[in-house]
Each structure stands twice: as C-alpha cells, then as structure tokens.
Design an enzyme around this catalytic site. Structure first.
Site, PDB file in Angstrom:
ATOM      1  CG  ASN A  39      -0.189   0.214   2.517  1.00  8.11           C
ATOM      2  OD1 ASN A  39       1.017  -0.011   2.604  1.00  8.11           O
ATOM      3  ND2 ASN A  39      -0.910   0.618   3.553  1.00  8.11           N
ATOM      4  CE1 TYR A  40       4.156   1.408   3.797  1.00 10.12           C
ATOM      5  CE2 TYR A  40       6.217   0.474   3.037  1.00 10.12           C
ATOM      6  CZ  TYR A  40       5.334   0.731   4.054  1.00 10.12           C
ATOM      7  OH  TYR A  40       5.641   0.329   5.332  1.00 10.12           O
ATOM      8  N   PRO A  41       2.707   4.416  -1.662  1.00 14.39           N
ATOM      9  CG  PRO A  41       3.425   6.607  -2.164  1.00 14.39           C
ATOM     10  CD  PRO A  41       3.247   5.243  -2.779  1.00 14.39           C
ATOM     11  N   GLY A  49      -0.894   2.801  -4.228  1.00 12.92           N
ATOM     12  CA  GLY A  49      -0.270   1.915  -3.257  1.00 12.92           C
ATOM     13  C   GLY A  49       0.550   0.822  -3.905  1.00 12.92           C
ATOM     14  CE  LYS A  74       5.918  -3.172   6.686  1.00  5.22           C
ATOM     15  NZ  LYS A  74       6.678  -2.630   5.531  1.00  5.22           N
TER      16      LYS A  74
END
Length: 307
Positions: A39-41, A49, A74
């Site tokens: 989910n970054y960013p 994400g 993650k």
C-alpha cells in the site's frame, strides 16, 4: 550491514532512475534487506499503493539478484476503496484477503517468494487463528519464508506466537514498530494513523525471545535529529529528551559521527534492525556510514542512562 532500506517514496517522489541508483548503492555497500508494503504510498493523492512494490520489483528483475536480497512486504492496510487516503477501508487480515494480497505482491515484486511477510496493522475483527492459518498456508506453498507482525501490541504478539506454536504453524518471528533513540511520554500516541510505538514491555519481550527480531521504523524521525526545520515530534516533549539529546551530541562529537549515525548504531547494538527511508544519495551514504560506528559498553551505558 544490519540495516533495512525503506522504500516508501520509490516510484513516486523518488523516480525510477533515482530509486535504482539508491538501491544499487545500498546493495553494493552490503545492504540486503528491503522493506516495502502492498500500500506504499496510498496516502498520497493520486497514488494507488502499488508504486513502491512495482519499483522494487523492476529493480530486482533488472539486476537479476533476487536470491541475494532479503525482501519484506506487508498485507492488511491497503484501502479497498479507490482514492481513500485513510485506513478506514483497510483490507484487513482475513484468510481470503491474505491469499489474494500475496498474489498481487508477488506479481508486482516479480518474484515467487517473499522472505518475510508482515501483517501490516492489527485486525481484531478477524480471529487470530484465521490470519495465522493463512500465513502458515502461504509458507507451506513456498510463497513466504517467514512471518512478522507490524504495529501490534506485546500481548497480542505473544498470544499469536503461542497459538502458532500450539498448532504447529509458522510463528511470527519478526515484529515491526516505531522506535528510535528518544523515548516518548507514557500513554502518548503518534499523530500518524496506524503507527504503534515500541513499548518497554515489547522491548523486554523481544530481548527475552531469541527467535524474535525487531525491525524499527521512523528511526531518524524524518530528519528531526539534525534538521532545524523538522521539529522533534510532540510525543517526545518531556525533560528527559533534552538530556538524551545532549548525550547523543556528545557521543557523536567524540566519535566523529553524525547524530543520525549514532542513533542507528545504538539500535543495531541492541540487536534491532533499523529501517532507514532515504530520498537522496547523501542520506543513504550517511546511513551506510552508521555500520562503521562502534559503541563500546561505556558509550552504550552513557547513551542509555538519561531518561
């Protein structure tokens, strides 16, 4: 080098060419641990994400060095509503979500396995055994090699680990929390949604468990140790902070190192893995230099004494 490279800005504020250059330099210096998430960013307007994983995956494919890298990503905090920049619609940690999310991460990262797969945030709407069973199934399939819990409380981590052992499942052997040299005021919480601080109870638990490793994020507080334009976060506003900063600067001066390097060396000396997010080569070189900063027992005692 017991430092993990955080990759949140890669593919967004740090373009692909610069991201590749930073990754190359980190790898050439002996760095092998990369930290990302599915989910970054997402919290940046207009971002999905996917960006960080896609950039890391492109670099791994271009360099052909996947088996020389310890890859961390993650699941659990990706929004399910497009455009949501909060955690209100986070995907959670149900078994179907975990099974689906890992496929997306593997595809974006261009790999067939993940070295450590993290539950990104707690999801108490899902029974622990459902999440842990899903992680164990991924390990049996060869999709993940170890599991970690991020942003979790000490009692929940202990409960999860005990449950996994009792069922013969893959246990959490990594925990990721916000942790740095400064200590927060008791009962305070960061303003950043989802961030969980490493408590004294958690640090005691990690130190007592030989198979459990802490990865610490926000270790340099986005530059607050060295940049006047980045004030120390309010959660560290107490008399002990001034005393601790004074000792930090004394030790830095004696060693000919920067305060940032001493902070990283202090975390490493405690057996933790500091995650360092960088956006420039100069920031990376400073972090790499921390690996050469050695703190003897006397210096560690001095650094640990103020409170």
């Amino acid at each position: 080098m017991n430092i993990a490279l955080g990759t949140i800005p890669f593919g967004t504020t740090v373009g692909e060419d610069d991201s590749f250059a930073i990754l190359d330099r980190f790898f050439e210096a002996g760095g092998t641990m990369l930290d990302t998430a599915n989910n970054y960013p997402f919290w940046v307007e207009g971002r999905s994400g996917d960006e960080s994983e896609l950039t890391v995956g492109a670099w791994l494919a271009a360099r052909g060095n996947r088996d020389e890298v310890f890859l961390s990503t993650k699941v659990g905090a990706r929004p399910t509503i497009p455009g949501d920049t909060t955690l209100d619609s986070a995907e959670g940690l149900s078994a179907p979500v975990v099974a689906r999310a890992v496929e997306g991460s593997l595809r974006r990262l261009r790999t067939d396995y993940i070295d450590v797969y993290w539950s990104h945030i707690e999801d108490r709407s899902v029974p622990l055994d459902e999440t842990l069973g899903a992680f164990d199934e991924l390990a049996r399939q060869g999709r993940i090699r170890s599991a970690g819990a991020s942003n979790v409380s000490a009692w929940r981590l202990e409960r999860a680990r005990s449950l996994s052992v009792s069922r013969g499942w893959l246990p959490y052997t990594y925990v990721q929390l916000r942790h740095t040299y400064l200590r927060p005021r008791p009962l305070t919480r960061p303003v950043e949604s989802g961030h969980v601080l490493a408590t004294d109870d958690m640090l005691d638990y990690v130190n007592a468990e030989p198979d459990l490793t802490l990865w610490a994020y926000n270790t340099l507080m986005a530059g607050s140790y060295t940049r006047p334009d980045r004030p120390i976060p309010e959660i560290y506003d107490h008399p002990g902070t001034a005393r601790r900063l004074a000792v930090l600067h004394e030790v830095s001066s004696e060693l000919g190192a920067t305060p940032n390097q001493v902070v990283l060396a202090w975390l490493i000396a405690d057996g933790y893995v500091p995650i360092v997010g960088v956006s420039t080569m100069a920031q990376l070189d400073e972090a790499i230099g921390a690996a050469d900063v050695k703190l003897d027992d006397e210096l560690r005692t001095r650094l640990g004494a103020p409170c």
